[in-house]
Design a protein around this motif. Structure first.
Motif, short mmCIF file in Angstrom:
data_model
loop_
_atom_site.label_atom_id
_atom_site.label_comp_id
_atom_site.label_asym_id
_atom_site.label_seq_id
_atom_site.Cartn_x
_atom_site.Cartn_y
_atom_site.Cartn_z
N TYR A 130 6.37 -4.08 9.63
CA TYR A 130 5.39 -4.69 8.24
C TYR A 130 6.37 -6.43 8.99
O TYR A 130 7.29 -7.08 9.25
N LYS A 156 9.39 -0.43 2.86
CA LYS A 156 8.80 -1.46 2.66
C LYS A 156 9.24 -1.57 1.32
O LYS A 156 9.42 -2.30 0.49
N GLN A 210 -4.47 2.67 11.91
CA GLN A 210 -4.59 1.78 11.20
C GLN A 210 -5.92 0.16 11.46
O GLN A 210 -6.17 1.04 13.25
N PHE A 215 -5.01 3.11 4.26
CA PHE A 215 -3.84 3.90 3.91
C PHE A 215 -3.92 5.21 3.10
O PHE A 215 -3.61 6.12 3.14
N ASN A 236 2.12 8.00 12.01
CA ASN A 236 2.97 7.93 10.91
C ASN A 236 4.50 7.67 10.89
O ASN A 236 4.96 8.82 12.20
N ARG A 250 -6.78 9.37 12.32
CA ARG A 250 -6.65 7.78 11.65
C ARG A 250 -5.97 6.94 12.36
O ARG A 250 -4.89 7.29 12.68
N LYS A 294 -2.49 -4.99 11.86
CA LYS A 294 -3.33 -5.14 10.69
C LYS A 294 -3.84 -6.42 10.94
O LYS A 294 -4.41 -7.31 9.56
N VAL A 323 0.88 -1.14 0.30
CA VAL A 323 -0.12 -0.13 0.13
C VAL A 323 0.87 0.99 -0.34
O VAL A 323 0.36 2.45 -0.46
N VAL A 324 1.87 1.04 0.63
CA VAL A 324 2.68 2.18 0.32
C VAL A 324 3.90 2.88 -1.45
O VAL A 324 3.60 1.79 -1.86
N ASN A 383 6.50 7.56 5.64
CA ASN A 383 5.31 7.56 4.88
C ASN A 383 4.15 8.60 4.62
O ASN A 383 3.55 8.91 3.82
N SER A 414 1.41 -4.22 7.95
CA SER A 414 2.16 -3.63 9.19
C SER A 414 1.63 -4.82 10.18
O SER A 414 0.89 -5.34 10.31
#
Ligand code: LMR
Length: 332
Positions: free
Chosen positions: A236, A40, A171, A192, A209, A169, A93, A33-34, A213, A90
């Motif tokens: 992660y 990552k 996760q 994300f 974050n 916000r 999650k 997702v990044v 990120n 991560s």
């Protein structure tokens, strides 16, 4: 969405067992997702390079960054169904798929630095945690770092009281939920990929974050203040679809293991620098003011979040928290 994932999963299965299977490479779809230029993203590209080299092209790795294929929650479902083969979500999650133990990494101030983290991830506890994934149709291969999280908002966040009533916000981790509640803030779980817009439009007031990120998603452009709290760790777990992995020819699995080991060392060696550079860029941009806490302010933040350990003890497991704390204190 589930229908789409299922369709992709059956197409992926056909690709492996279909008539062209003999000559075509085995494909590993690696979704994340990044951005590509993050710890990552860079480690995933390194894995691709090494995996293709060590298997002499018998395995092809396709990396899909930036939630191009799936967002946070969907990607785990896609992996379980076989629509993609590899992910690196991560630690925060895994709760929604019923593995809450990884949330121990989310506890505020539980890790002071990366060498301390390594004691856990490279030790027996790290191995034990990865084994929990077997029952979920996935195999845990490695731990990858991002780094330590900082806080941002359009308000200067210095004391715990500054967080009161603000929407943050988070996760999908109940530990992170408890952390913001301990500060009197209102946590809101969000993918994300949706954070930038939510900050820009005021759907949420702030977020936490890593600098990397924040910077690569341009979050700093829509947050007037960024406080260098380093209150929590973001890392992660690299996971692969278990059936896919077990069905691979053993010699290929050995080469992929080697590629993963080297890609992990590579990514983990550059994560701290990536975050430092991102922070420097954020400062240079002049779009957000970087706020440093005094030792007294830092102590007040630590104190305000202490209660989180008790709040989540039942969920994460008290013995696990104790084991984690013991390992982080162990001398090498
Ligand atoms: C987040 O959702 O904030 C992070 O987990 C994204 C990531 O993969 O680093």
């Amino acid at each position: 969405m589930r229908k789409l994932i299922l369709a992709a999963a059956s197409a992926a299965m056909f690709a492996v067992v279909g008539p062209a299977a003999a000559q075509s490479p085995i494909v590993i779809k690696f979704s994340h997702v990044v951005a590509p230029n993050t710890p990552k993203g860079l480690a995933a590209e390194k894995f691709k390079e090494l995996a293709e080299k060590y298997t002499a092209g018998k395995v092809k790795v396709e990396v899909y960054p930036n939630s191009q294929l799936y967002k946070d929650k969907e990607e785990l479902e896609a992996l379980q169904l076989g629509a993609v083969q590899m992910l690196a979500p991560s630690n925060s999650k895994f709760g929604p798929i019923g593995v809450r133990e990884f949330e121990v990494f989310d506890l505020p101030y539980i890790l002071s630095d990366l060498p301390t983290l390594r004691k856990v991830t490279d030790g027996p506890l790290g191995t034990k945690l990865l084994k929990l994934l077997d029952g979920k149709g996935m195999t845990g291969l490695a731990y990858w770092d991002n780094g330590f999280k900082i806080m941002s908002a359009n308000k200067k966040l210095v004391a715990p009281a500054d967080y009161k009533g603000l929407k943050f916000r988070i996760q999908s981790s109940k530990v992170l939920d408890a952390q913001f509640r301990a500060l009197g803030a209102i946590p809101q779980v969000m993918a994300f990929s949706e954070v930038y817009q939510a900050l820009q439009t005021g759907v949420v007031d702030g977020q936490e974050n890593t600098p990397s990120n924040m910077y690569t998603q341009k979050m700093h452009e829509v947050q007037k203040f960024t406080t260098l709290t380093n209150h929590g760790y973001l890392g992660y777990v690299v996971i692969v679809n278990k059936k896919f992995w077990d069905d691979l020819p053993a010699n290929l699995r050995t080469e992929l293991d080697k590629a993963m080991k080297e890609a992990s060392a590579y990514g983990n060696s550059l994560s701290a620098k990536e975050n430092e550079d991102a922070l420097a860029e954020m400062q240079k941009s002049g779009k957000t003011e970087l706020v440093k806490l005094t030792p007294e302010q830092d102590a007040a933040m630590r104190k305000a979040m202490e209660s989180v350990y008790g709040d989540v003890a039942n969920r994460v497991g008290k013995p696990l928290i104790e084991e984690f704390l013991k390992e982080t204190k162990a001398t090498n």
